[in-house]
Design a protein around this motif. Sequence first.
Motif, short mmCIF file in Angstrom:
data_model
loop_
_atom_site.label_atom_id
_atom_site.label_comp_id
_atom_site.label_asym_id
_atom_site.label_seq_id
_atom_site.Cartn_x
_atom_site.Cartn_y
_atom_site.Cartn_z
N ALA A 10 -2.44 0.01 0.74
CA ALA A 10 -2.57 0.21 -0.71
C ALA A 10 -3.30 1.51 -1.03
CB ALA A 10 -3.29 -0.97 -1.34
N SER A 11 -4.18 1.95 -0.15
CA SER A 11 -4.95 3.18 -0.39
C SER A 11 -4.13 4.44 -0.13
CB SER A 11 -6.20 3.20 0.50
OG SER A 11 -5.85 3.46 1.86
N GLY A 12 -2.94 4.28 0.44
CA GLY A 12 -2.07 5.42 0.68
C GLY A 12 -2.27 6.10 2.01
N GLN A 13 -3.08 5.53 2.91
CA GLN A 13 -3.37 6.19 4.19
C GLN A 13 -2.14 6.30 5.09
OE1 GLN A 13 -7.02 4.96 6.25
NE2 GLN A 13 -7.70 4.00 4.36
N LEU A 14 -1.15 5.43 4.89
CA LEU A 14 0.07 5.52 5.70
C LEU A 14 1.13 6.40 5.04
CD1 LEU A 14 -1.31 3.17 7.17
CD2 LEU A 14 0.91 2.05 7.35
N GLY A 15 0.91 6.76 3.78
CA GLY A 15 1.95 7.47 3.06
C GLY A 15 3.07 6.52 2.69
#
Length: 378
Positions: A153-158
């Motif tokens: 959800a934090s976008g760390q994986l893109g």
Amino acid sequence: MGSKIKLGILGGGGDSLIGVLHRVASNMFDQYEIVGGVFNPNWEENIGFAKKLDLPLSRIYADFESLISEEIKLPDNERMQVVSILTPNFLHFPMAKKLLENGFNIICEKPLTTTYEEALELQKIQELTKTVFAVTYTYTGYPMVRQMRKIIASGQLGKIHKVDVQYYQGWINPIIHDAEKRASTWRLQPDKSGISCCIGDIGTHAFDMIEFVTGLKISKVLADLNYLYDDNLMDIDGTVLIRCGNGAKGVIRASQIATGEENSIIVKVYGEKAGLKWEQENPNYLYKLEDGEPLKVLKPGNVYNSDLSLDGSKLPPGHPEGIFDAMGNIYKGVARAIKGEPYDSGEFPTITDGVRGMNFIEQAVASNAEGNVWKEID
């Protein structure tokens, strides 16, 4: 009114694994008090089991209809506030329907019902009654699964572009090859289990896990199921290709004839920036993978984890937690909802998750029956 939530239980008596799991989970955070229920349709076994638990026999009922009719006569500060449904699948719908209609909160084992139509009916009643309704996709309660959800959800994986979830068991292998045994096992009887065994029992866990950790909705499925024998009416193995709303693709691999496997759940999510991998049989390790970087291993209880993950960890880092703890975290979230306290949406699966699970089961079976074609999930 006492601080503990009064809990009733339907099913889960005797040597039921799922019964022990729910009872331990309900006691884990001192939020519940088991006050009665119907543990077995056999009256003597029902009463005998209640005595082992040292429960008041006045709150042990012959059937769920009696439980409801007698409990609603009690004052608000005495009656059951929530009921856990731990029975075979075909009983989930009639029990949940009548409980909802009488204002009880519910914790229900999956699959939610035996048909998607029944699941939608329960959802409509729940929306009218505004009761709390949890469906126990238990593995979402693990701290590091919750950490996966927050990392993604934090976008760390893109942008997510690949998901792969395996759920392999071997328990039905000794049964399926014996005609008499497979004819007498309730999980292989459509009138008790519904239209699917493997996909309905464990494939639905994988489906829910993908949507839970990624935040994506699965939009289409293409299934290839295995029945092994012509007289066996229910799948015991299957592979399901999936497409998600954002364009991501993936696969659900589920089997109950994976010889020698115990409870092998492996969740892999790959994005444009990084990937994550988690295994249920080693649940305290979450692996983060990045191109050109060393493998990172995240563990529960450490300050680098999210609030949701830390809330699900009872012990300091290095102290293993397992399946009882995962179910306990779900019960803790339900307690917060019942008490009207703030809670994170990831603390327990809701009736919406149960409804989507039933939609998935029916569409996967239909996909296979129609010649392995793509079917849409509502």
